[in-house]
Design a protein around this motif. Structure first.
Motif, mmCIF file in Angstrom:
data_model
loop_
_atom_site.group_PDB
_atom_site.id
_atom_site.type_symbol
_atom_site.label_atom_id
_atom_site.label_comp_id
_atom_site.label_asym_id
_atom_site.label_seq_id
_atom_site.Cartn_x
_atom_site.Cartn_y
_atom_site.Cartn_z
ATOM 1 N N GLU A 1 0.807 -1.218 0.000
ATOM 2 C CA GLU A 1 0.000 0.000 0.000
ATOM 3 C C GLU A 1 0.842 1.272 0.000
ATOM 4 N N VAL A 2 2.021 1.211 0.568
ATOM 5 C CA VAL A 2 2.904 2.386 0.533
ATOM 6 C C VAL A 2 3.224 2.741 -0.915
ATOM 7 N N ALA A 3 3.505 1.736 -1.724
ATOM 8 C CA ALA A 3 3.769 1.975 -3.145
ATOM 9 C C ALA A 3 2.497 2.357 -3.882
ATOM 10 N N LEU A 4 1.385 1.724 -3.551
ATOM 11 C CA LEU A 4 0.117 2.027 -4.216
ATOM 12 C C LEU A 4 -0.274 3.483 -4.029
ATOM 13 N N ALA A 5 0.008 4.032 -2.860
ATOM 14 C CA ALA A 5 -0.383 5.415 -2.566
ATOM 15 C C ALA A 5 0.263 6.415 -3.519
ATOM 16 N N THR A 6 1.409 6.073 -4.057
ATOM 17 C CA THR A 6 2.117 7.015 -4.940
ATOM 18 C C THR A 6 1.433 7.155 -6.298
ATOM 19 N N ASP A 7 0.423 6.341 -6.575
ATOM 20 C CA ASP A 7 -0.277 6.394 -7.865
ATOM 21 C C ASP A 7 -1.613 7.128 -7.796
ATOM 22 N N TYR A 8 -1.832 7.918 -6.771
ATOM 23 C CA TYR A 8 -3.119 8.610 -6.616
ATOM 24 C C TYR A 8 -3.059 10.089 -7.016
ATOM 25 N N ILE A 9 -2.076 10.794 -6.521
ATOM 26 C CA ILE A 9 -2.025 12.241 -6.726
ATOM 27 C C ILE A 9 -1.835 12.548 -8.206
ATOM 28 N N ASN A 10 -2.663 13.466 -8.687
ATOM 29 C CA ASN A 10 -2.691 13.907 -10.098
ATOM 30 C C ASN A 10 -3.242 12.859 -11.058
ATOM 31 N N LYS A 11 -3.652 11.708 -10.546
ATOM 32 C CA LYS A 11 -4.334 10.713 -11.375
ATOM 33 C C LYS A 11 -5.804 10.592 -10.971
ATOM 34 N N VAL A 12 -6.124 10.992 -9.743
ATOM 35 C CA VAL A 12 -7.493 10.977 -9.237
ATOM 36 C C VAL A 12 -7.772 12.353 -8.645
ATOM 37 N N ASP A 13 -8.899 12.954 -9.022
ATOM 38 C CA ASP A 13 -9.184 14.336 -8.605
ATOM 39 C C ASP A 13 -9.761 14.427 -7.198
ATOM 40 N N VAL A 14 -10.636 13.489 -6.851
ATOM 41 C CA VAL A 14 -11.246 13.489 -5.516
ATOM 42 C C VAL A 14 -10.914 12.169 -4.842
#
Length: 562
Positions: free
Chosen positions: A151-164
């Motif tokens: 999950e630590v790695a997964l979290a890096t794929d959220y910002i600027n790829k998901v708006d909310v």
């Protein structure tokens, strides 16, 4: 012709016309790209019996039940009983994978998700969960990893790829020096620099002004709805309302996934109170989506779980052909709340020096008294000890092997070893007017504890019904230092009183009901596979995630009309 036959004939003709009319509506192919917005709502773990139990509890059908369209298969690449990672991957990307894998196929490919396709077409995107937002179901829509545990790695794929982004799991976004789990990056700071409004409290919902929001309302997972801190943590419906308000500003439309994560967790715990109250909270969130869709006219709302959890049955063998779900209506907390209350109200002492004999713990009476802040006076002349804890007073007569309480004498359960009297902790609990339970930590016998507590006093105000002696015994016969065992046993007790039974503490493999409202809702009629879900959504949104979408939709049409 006989008039009765004429009447029957008219009824048959009318019924035929009605069925024919419904079939034509159901089979009418929706225009590609007709759904400007899609809200996919996933009640994680919800099977048919979840709906039945909640309907009985509520006293009427759930608001979305009238929009029933079909069933969805859930199996994964490597098993007929899927986990959330594999099920979510299928629902997000249209490809089967093995359990535990996040949008990575068994041969290592990393397919885009329906959320990715919506973003590429200029639509806004959102993810909501009542678990950590980096948990399996939300993660499959934006990240790729062979293991759901990263999950630590997964979290890096959220910002600027998901708006909310709304849910729990703040620790996955913060740097280690700030109490988080990111070894190098501070993803919260990165989000703020990228224009996200960052909120951590319910009071901040109305302060959002940006078209991007990162809302992390707990360091880890959120709690069950019935245990939610209503002042500080928003409900699932409030998060859904915020997301829709923000995302709908985009004239090109949006894709939003909303997960009722804790429904699944209540199933693992076999906790009927948490199950039903989280189902009702999910219904409230669905109502937000439906209200928007009805006003907007260009929105599709799809409601379907990813798998069933727990194998819940309405009824059990002792109850026969009965259920007693109404007994749950007075509950004020989940099984987790009961577990926490039991441990909070208990007097706990370390019993690493205790001796285990025939499954009973024995400790030196002097040591027990000291650890419980009591007083012991030893009388050499008559070989006895006077003991006092708070308002409890008794005399231990070692020579007579008796315990004297007031004027009543009973046999004392102790033995003497090396001139030390070891007393049965169960009898000590009885003398105190409590029960005793034990907690052990694997491979750490030095941390073994005894918990002295009045079980009924702690439990009954929360569950809302009276415990019987068997309930008390079962609650004190599990390991209290295992965070799951005690809560699970509480769930079992609550279920027994409701005449509910469970077949598993894991997932099960059956098909799931699918509900849909709005643009293209009838494209989900019949039995579909979970990999069909994003293909239908992609076609209806016009985002072209897959090749040959028209041919795929035509085949679905033909299958329904054969």
């Amino acid at each position: 012709m006989n008039s009765s036959f004429k009447k029957v004939g008219k009824v048959i003709i009318a019924a035929s016309l009605l069925i024919s009319s419904f079939a034509s509506v159901a089979s009418a192919a929706e225009e590609k790209g007709s759904a400007k917005n899609v809200i996919l709502m996933i009640p994680d773990g919800m099977g048919i019996s979840y709906l039945t139990a909640t309907r009985i509890f509520k006293g009427e059908e759930l608001s979305f039940e009238r929009y029933m369209k079909g069933l969805m298969k859930t199996y994964s690449s490597d098993t007929n009983v899927t986990d959330s990672a594999a099920a979510g991957t299928a629902m997000a990307t249209g490809f089967k994978t093995n359990n535990g894998m996040i949008s990575v196929t068994p041969d290592g490919k990393q397919p885009d998700s329906i959320l990715d396709a919506a973003r590429e077409r200029g639509k806004s995107t959102g993810l909501i969960a009542t678990s950590r937002i980096t948990h399996a179901t939300p993660a499959v829509f934006t990240a790729h990893d062979p293991s759901r545990g990263n999950e630590v790695a997964l979290a890096t794929d959220y910002i600027n790829k998901v708006d909310v982004i709304l849910g729990g799991g703040r620790d996955m976004f913060l740097n280690e020096k700030d109490g988080g789990k990111q070894p190098e990056r501070n993803l919260v700071a990165e989000a703020q620099a990228a224009g996200y409004d960052y909120i951590t409290n319910r009071s901040e919902l109305n302060k959002v002004s940006s078209n991007k929001v990162l809302g992390l309302f707990a360091m880890s997972d959120l709690k069950y709805e019935i245990d939610r801190d209503e002042q500080n943590v928003p409900s699932l419906s409030e998060m859904t309302e915020l997301a829709v308000d923000v995302l709908s500003k985009n004239e090109k439309g949006f894709f939003l996934m909303v997960e009722g994560s804790q429904i699944d967790w209540s199933g693992h715990a076999n906790d009927p109170v948490a199950t039903i109250t989280d189902m009702l909270a999910f219904e409230d969130a669905v109502d937000v989506a439906l209200d928007f869709a009805k006003k907007d006219g260009n929105t599709l709302v799809v409601i379907v779980g990813d798998h069933e959890t727990g194998g819940i049955n309405i009824g059990n063998t002792p109850g026969g052909y009965k259920e007693n779900i109404d007994v749950l209506k007075k509950a004020t907390g989940s099984a987790n709340a009961v577990r926490d209350a039991l441990k909070a109200q208990a007097l706990s002492i370390n019993i690493a020096d205790a001796k285990l004999v025939d499954n009973n713990y024995y400790m030196p009476i002097r040591e027990v008294t000291a650890k419980m802040n009591g007083q012991l006076t030893y009388n050499k002349e008559d070989f006895s000890a006077d003991v006092m804890w708070n308002n409890v007073k008794f005399q231990l007569k070692l020579r007579e092997k008796q315990v004297v309480v007031g004027s009543e004498a009973k046999a004392a359960d102790f033995f003497i070893e090396n001139s030390t009297a070891y007393f049965n902790l169960g009898q000590i609990a009885e003398l105190m007017g409590t029960q005793v339970a034990y907690g052990t930590t694997k491979d750490k016998p030095q941390e073994t504890k005894a918990y002295f507590v009045q079980v009924k006093k702690a439990v009954e105000p929360i569950v809302g019904f009276e415990l019987n002696d068997d309930n008390v015994k079962s609650l004190t016969n599990v390991n209290w230092d295992d965070r799951f065992q005690l809560a699970n046993e509480v769930g079992t007790v609550m279920s027994a009183h409701a005449l509910i039974s469970w077949g598993s503490r894991h997932h099960t493999g059956e098909e799931l009901p699918l509900y849909a409202y709005g643009k293209g809702a009838y494209e989900f009629v019949g039995l579909i596979d979970n990999i069909d879900l994003p293909r239908i959504i992609s076609y209806l949104m016009g985002v072209e995630l897959f090749e040959n979408e028209e041919q795929f939709m035509q085949k679905l049409e033909e299958r329904r009309n054969q």
